[in-house]
Design an enzyme around this catalytic site. Structure first.
Site, PDB file in Angstrom:
ATOM      1  N   HIS A 171       0.919  -1.452   0.195  1.00  0.00           N
ATOM      2  CA  HIS A 171       0.325   0.296   0.355  1.00  0.00           C
ATOM      3  C   HIS A 171       0.925   1.084   0.487  1.00  0.00           C
ATOM      4  O   HIS A 171       1.962   1.050   0.696  1.00  0.00           O
ATOM      5  CB  HIS A 171      -0.908  -0.328   1.182  1.00  0.00           C
ATOM      6  CG  HIS A 171      -1.594  -0.451   1.488  1.00  0.00           C
ATOM      7  ND1 HIS A 171      -2.716  -1.919   2.551  1.00  0.00           N
ATOM      8  CD2 HIS A 171      -2.483  -1.174  -0.029  1.00  0.00           C
ATOM      9  CE1 HIS A 171      -3.417  -2.236   1.695  1.00  0.00           C
ATOM     10  NE2 HIS A 171      -3.608  -2.058   0.683  1.00  0.00           N
ATOM     11  N   CYS A 267      -1.789   2.487   9.486  1.00  0.00           N
ATOM     12  CA  CYS A 267      -2.737   1.349   8.692  1.00  0.00           C
ATOM     13  C   CYS A 267      -3.954   1.924   9.894  1.00  0.00           C
ATOM     14  O   CYS A 267      -4.857   1.295   9.180  1.00  0.00           O
ATOM     15  CB  CYS A 267      -2.277   0.271   8.786  1.00  0.00           C
ATOM     16  SG  CYS A 267      -0.977   0.169   7.293  1.00  0.00           S
TER      17      CYS A 267
END
Ligand code: NAD
Length: 697
Positions: A171, A267
């Site tokens: 990501h 996250c």
């Protein structure tokens, strides 16, 4: 220091049921069941207290059976009261979406799905630059590029796509952290070259900090920036220093339990507010670099591997795709049809990818248009975005008519000539371009007809066959001999390209015999081939080695110079034959049998022999003349000359490449032509077998 973000608001999820149950990224590998829930909860509370001291927090309850839900960054993206839910790549995380969407509905957000089938992993791959209407969009591992195009339209923000190339940084928020004031902290190695250049071009040197591998692998970039603090799992000395210079307090929250699953501070957090991102009423619509085109391709897409090759080409070019339609051929002899939406992060990169797809036989699926022609303004220089040719038959659309190009070859440009109504298209070398020539530019109005794309197992076959066994070579040689006989019977043309190794390996007499027997209609090589052939004819040696006895002859090292000198004294090879100086060998047979030859010069040539053409442009022209109309080309142990000839040869000519090096054979076979056969073997042995097979007819 820049104005610090104040009034931040984040969505968090206490990790009540957190554990690793599956592997969907490299960090999770080997970690199933290895998390300690109490330790994870303590670490998460530590993060929550640092965040809570600086920003408002909202909580979504963890749902049992969805172990990754605490990583709220991936739930979606929030902007201006809109929640765009994620569309997870892996089924394991897909059920999270309904729970997050429900939370946002209750929190009075408008929940708007991205259109189509794109994957999108929320803020994990879509990071707002604080205070700007700019989103950095990660793609390439999880989120698809097309998602960013939709996101830009939906939220009316500029999205700058960045391609991730290391699965560990799956990501964008694992390797990129935007800070207020236009600053970023990032890990360059996680991105492809073009994306890295984009970051460098958009963020001034003083505003970006590139972390090292230690920082990156300890999730230093996966930080939450709020209330003047940079909250992270880790920060090395250099990063701390830079952040200090920028006025940030570095707050370290150990999050090792979450790193086991591939996530850390950022996250675990989803921004609920993006400040400064609202568009003033009069501002123009935000830009968006992502471009797309629909292409169509028809043919044996599956069995030839063409479909895979095309999709790989798109991905390797930094693009993405969606297959809009696929109609497979149901029988072996039936082709398939595919319509593919190709997406690229910028207009230039789309053009680049499309150019390669067109060369593979795809065509733009929109209404047909004429090719774009640009004039040459400087002799020998093509317009910037010229179309470069392949070996395959190519058509150009001029005045609404498709015209087949002539003199097809690789690495040329297409020039359109002729009166209106009677256009002609020719493949032309850069150096031959004259001012005013009209050159085809871009990919519009160009189509190619690849005769064949090498199947993956064919390529593999070449590479894996280090040296073909003698038995195998014998079988292939028999087949080649059969083909050569047929070409000779119909008075066709066989061209031989040979290097001096042919002589050193004792292949000279065999090649001479082929010439004598009418199996060679033109010979191509360099100074070395002729020099060593003549050396052998005159002194029985090649590079001073007695070819019959296989030993060095005393003083033999000067034999090739002596041979060159004698020929120079005669004024050339043909004259040396006439003067009865030369009585045998490959060059002698060429002269005697009126087989034309061309010798191209090189930097390592001795002499050279009078026939060796040291003007390389003229040598290329001589080669092209001899290759013209060839049915078959035998390339024998000369990388330099074989590759040179390969580039000039259109599809449809039978190519046989013999070399001891698999890399050379593969390089030629990579033309993707069904007509090429590569044989990895000793060239002397090959010629010996070939002559035996032809004589045994
Ligand atoms: P090259 O490197 O382009 O090709 C040699 C090829 O032969 C390689 O691909 C190699 O893998 C292959 N090879 C080696 N041993 C083999 C074997 N036993 N069987 C099959 N393949 C084998 O070099 P080149 O074509 O030899 O020479 C490059 C240039 O140098 C040419 O233009 C040549 O004329 C010139 N040259 C000049 C002289 C001279 O003037 N005295 C001497 C040698 C070469």
């Amino acid at each position: 220091m820049d104005a610090m973000a104040a009034g931040d608001k984040f969505l968090v999820c206490p990790p009540r049921f957190y554990r690793i149950e599956y592997v969907i990224n490299p960090w999770m590998e080997g970690n199933i069941g290895r998390t300690d829930l109490d330790a994870a909860m303590r670490q998460w509370e530590g993060l929550r207290s640092e965040l809570g001291a600086r920003a408002a927090l909202e909580v979504v309850e963890h749902v049992a059976g969805l172990p990754d839900m605490p990583f709220t960054a991936n739930a979606g993206l929030v902007h201006d009261g809109i929640f765009v839910p994620a569309r997870f790549r892996f089924p394991q995380r897909q059920p999270e979406v309904a729970h997050f969407a429900e939370w946002f509905r209750r929190a009075r957000h408008r929940v708007v799905e991205l259109p189509g089938q794109v994957t999108f992993e929320g803020e994990g791959d879509a990071l707002f630059q604080p205070g700007e209407r700019l989103v950095w969009g990660g793609y390439g591992v999880r989120t698809s590029l097309l998602a960013h195009r939709h996101l830009a339209d939906l939220l009316d923000v500029e999205v700058v796509p960045l391609r991730l190339v290391d699965e560990r940084f799956y990501h964008l928020d694992t390797c990129f952290c935007p800070l207020p004031g236009g600053r970023v902290v990032y890990y360059p190695e996680a991105f492809d070259r073009a994306s890295h250049e984009t970051i460098v071009a958009r963020v001034g040197a003083e505003k970006r900090f590139a972390v090292d591998a230690t920082d990156a692998l300890n999730f230093a970039c996966n930080a939450v920036v709020t209330g003047g603090a940079f909250i992270t799992n880790f920060a090395g000395a250099a990063l701390r220093e830079r952040l200090g210079d920028w006025g940030y307090e570095v707050v370290v929250c150990p999050l090792s339990q979450f790193i086991l699953a591939g996530g850390a501070a950022k996250c675990l957090v989803l921004h609920l507010v993006h400040r400064g991102g609202a568009r003033p009423a009069a501002a123009p619509h935000a830009g968006n670099g992502v471009r797309e085109r629909l292409v169509e391709v028809q043919g044996h897409l599956l069995d030839t591997g063409l479909m895979n090759a095309m999709l790989d080409c798109i991905t390797e070019g930094g693009g993405g795709f969606e297959i809009e339609a696929f109609q497979p051929g149901f029988r072996h002899d039936q082709g398939s049809l595919a319509r593919v939406r190709v997406v690229a992060p910028s207009a230039d990169r789309l053009e680049d990818v499309l150019g390669r797809l067109v060369q593979m036989g795809a065509r733009v699926a929109e209404a047909e248009t004429d090719a774009r022609l640009e004039p040459v303004v400087r002799a020998g220089v093509a317009p910037r975005d010229f179309y470069s040719t392949t070996i395959f038959p190519t058509d150009v659309r001029v005045d609404a008519t498709w015209v087949r190009a002539t003199r097809q070859r690789m690495d040329a440009v297409l020039v359109v000539e002729g009166a209106p109504g009677a256009p002609r298209v020719t493949c032309c070398l850069l150096r031959d371009l004259a001012v005013g020539d009209r050159v085809v530019c871009g990919i519009e109005g160009v189509r190619t007809h690849p005769t064949h794309v090498a199947r993956p197992h064919e390529r593999f076959g070449f590479m894996s066959a280090a040296v073909s066994s003698e038995r195998r070579v014998e079988l292939v040689v028999k087949r080649i001999a059969w083909e050569m006989r047929r070409v000779r019977e119909r008075r066709g043309k066989i061209v031989v390209v040979a290097g001096p190794v042919v002589i050193h390996t004792g292949g000279g007499p065999h090649l001479a015999r082929l010439v004598r027997r009418g199996y060679v209609q033109a010979l191509i090589g360099g100074n070395g081939l002729a020099a060593h052939d003549i050396e052998q004819a005159l002194f029985g040696t090649s590079l001073g080695v007695d070819l019959k006895r296989g030993i060095n002859v005393q003083g033999g090292h000067r034999n090739h110079l002596q041979a060159i000198n004698l020929v120079r004294a005669c004024g050339g090879i043909a004259r040396a034959v006439e003067a009865e100086l030369l009585h045998g060998g490959v060059m002698y047979e060429c002269v005697k049998n009126h087989v034309p030859f061309a010798l191209a010069g090189s930097i390592r040539d001795d002499g050279p022999l009078p026939e060796t053409q040291m003007d390389l442009v003229a040598a290329q022209a001589e080669y092209a003349r001899l290759i013209d109309g060839a049915d078959m080309i035998l390339m024998l142990a000369s990388m330099l000359h074989a590759i040179g000839v390969g580039n000039m040869t259109p599809a449809g000519v039978r190519l046989i490449c013999v070399d001891i090096s698999p890399a050379v054979v593969t390089k030629l076979a990579d033309r993707g032509s069904v007509e090429s056969t590569g044989i990895v073997t000793d060239v002397g042995l090959f010629l010996n077998l070939l002559v035996a097979a032809l004589v045994a007819e």
